[in-house]
Write a protein that holds these residues in place. Sequence first.
Motif, PDB file in Angstrom:
ATOM      1  N   LEU A 283       2.197   7.785   2.484  1.00 17.72           N
ATOM      2  CA  LEU A 283       2.378   6.062   2.512  1.00 17.72           C
ATOM      3  C   LEU A 283       4.092   5.436   2.604  1.00 17.72           C
ATOM      4  O   LEU A 283       3.914   4.248   3.228  1.00 17.72           O
ATOM      5  N   PRO A 284       5.323   5.523   2.263  1.00 19.22           N
ATOM      6  CA  PRO A 284       6.356   5.145   1.894  1.00 19.22           C
ATOM      7  C   PRO A 284       6.991   4.866   3.711  1.00 19.22           C
ATOM      8  O   PRO A 284       7.202   4.035   4.099  1.00 19.22           O
ATOM      9  N   TYR A 285       6.726   6.066   3.996  1.00 18.41           N
ATOM     10  CA  TYR A 285       7.103   6.394   5.406  1.00 18.41           C
ATOM     11  C   TYR A 285       6.156   5.035   6.278  1.00 18.41           C
ATOM     12  O   TYR A 285       7.176   4.670   7.157  1.00 18.41           O
ATOM     13  N   TYR A 286       4.933   5.193   5.893  1.00 20.94           N
ATOM     14  CA  TYR A 286       3.976   4.935   6.838  1.00 20.94           C
ATOM     15  C   TYR A 286       3.912   3.282   6.814  1.00 20.94           C
ATOM     16  O   TYR A 286       3.955   2.139   8.239  1.00 20.94           O
ATOM     17  N   LEU A 287       4.109   2.468   5.188  1.00 21.37           N
ATOM     18  CA  LEU A 287       4.492   1.355   5.150  1.00 21.37           C
ATOM     19  C   LEU A 287       6.154   0.601   5.620  1.00 21.37           C
ATOM     20  O   LEU A 287       6.202  -0.312   6.146  1.00 21.37           O
ATOM     21  N   LYS A 288       7.210   2.036   5.793  1.00 16.59           N
ATOM     22  CA  LYS A 288       8.509   1.491   6.893  1.00 16.59           C
ATOM     23  C   LYS A 288       8.215   1.217   7.828  1.00 16.59           C
ATOM     24  O   LYS A 288       8.828  -0.059   8.714  1.00 16.59           O
ATOM     25  N   LEU A 289       7.291   1.733   8.917  1.00 14.31           N
ATOM     26  CA  LEU A 289       7.130   1.206  10.512  1.00 14.31           C
ATOM     27  C   LEU A 289       5.891   0.609  10.709  1.00 14.31           C
ATOM     28  O   LEU A 289       6.284  -0.566  10.953  1.00 14.31           O
ATOM     29  N   PHE A 290       4.919   0.955   9.257  1.00 22.75           N
ATOM     30  CA  PHE A 290       4.504  -0.633  10.081  1.00 22.75           C
ATOM     31  C   PHE A 290       5.162  -1.789   9.540  1.00 22.75           C
ATOM     32  O   PHE A 290       4.803  -3.224  10.577  1.00 22.75           O
ATOM     33  N   ASP A 291       5.965  -2.021   8.643  1.00 19.34           N
ATOM     34  CA  ASP A 291       6.447  -3.391   8.495  1.00 19.34           C
ATOM     35  C   ASP A 291       6.997  -3.870   9.729  1.00 19.34           C
ATOM     36  O   ASP A 291       7.397  -5.284  10.318  1.00 19.34           O
ATOM     37  N   GLN A 292       7.440  -3.034  10.971  1.00 19.19           N
ATOM     38  CA  GLN A 292       8.306  -3.086  11.996  1.00 19.19           C
ATOM     39  C   GLN A 292       7.173  -2.671  13.347  1.00 19.19           C
ATOM     40  O   GLN A 292       7.581  -2.715  14.265  1.00 19.19           O
TER      41      GLN A 292
END
Length: 296
Positions: A283-292
Amino acid sequence: MGDQTRVLLWAVPRSCSSVLLRSLSNIPDSQIIFELYTSATDPNRLGGPTVSTEPTYEGIELDGNGLLKGPGSGFKSSICSFEWVKRQLEADYQGKKVIIAKEMAKFITGRYDLIPKGYQHMFLIRNPYKVFPSWKKLTINLLGGRVKPEDHVLGLNSKELSHPGEAYKEIADLWQHIKENNLDTDPIIIDSDDLLQHPKEILSAVCSRVGIPYSDSLLSWEAGVSVTDQWMMTSIIKSLSKNLETPNNFRNTTCFKKPVHESEIPDLATFPLDVQRCIENSLPYYLKLFDQRLKC
């Protein structure tokens, strides 16, 4: 490569990446290249034929440099080394205006020096709350009932997932590497739910960003797998796309289908422990990309 548009799509599993390729195949004078790095890493895909039983397809030709001529649909995986893949991706595709390759990010990890030159980069992600339950269901189906839903499958013995967080960590690391090393200063990130909900808006924005004329012809296509006869892919993967049960959605779909959105994120505790662990680590990696991600 100067007069060609080249795009490399990096995806996480279960993100509708193959459906997206069906759409992009409708771009005139285009060549689709399907998971060559994946094939170089693991030619014996889960649930499919092995190298020793690899199907034979007619019309495969190599040039004097050992590279494929024409679409190369159904070539033998024995020629698919990492170095060869880089040369093939950088090859001259005469008569083609657009080259689109699709890969899984995890298979280039540790081999960033072999990322091909001349490509714009695009990343396709999906919420891990949706990916890992689907991934586990797929794994159980491929194992033919030898495991149960409550068994710990993901992150243990699965060839497709050797540790929790894989796929997401790898795609986030690759995105960071591409930006920091100026391979593409503004790579595109697409969330699959955005694509399925608003395909026209997302695709028109993508086409504008990479320099491809948009057309509504990208929104629908014919069912079946005849399109793969024009895709560059190994004979093992081509056989899987034709015969394995799991790509049924890829074979039968004729357009982007809107996802059913839950009113709220499911309780993590409702999932099996191996799925919980994978979601938590990813989830932390997904949210990092999702924000961009690309927003329309």
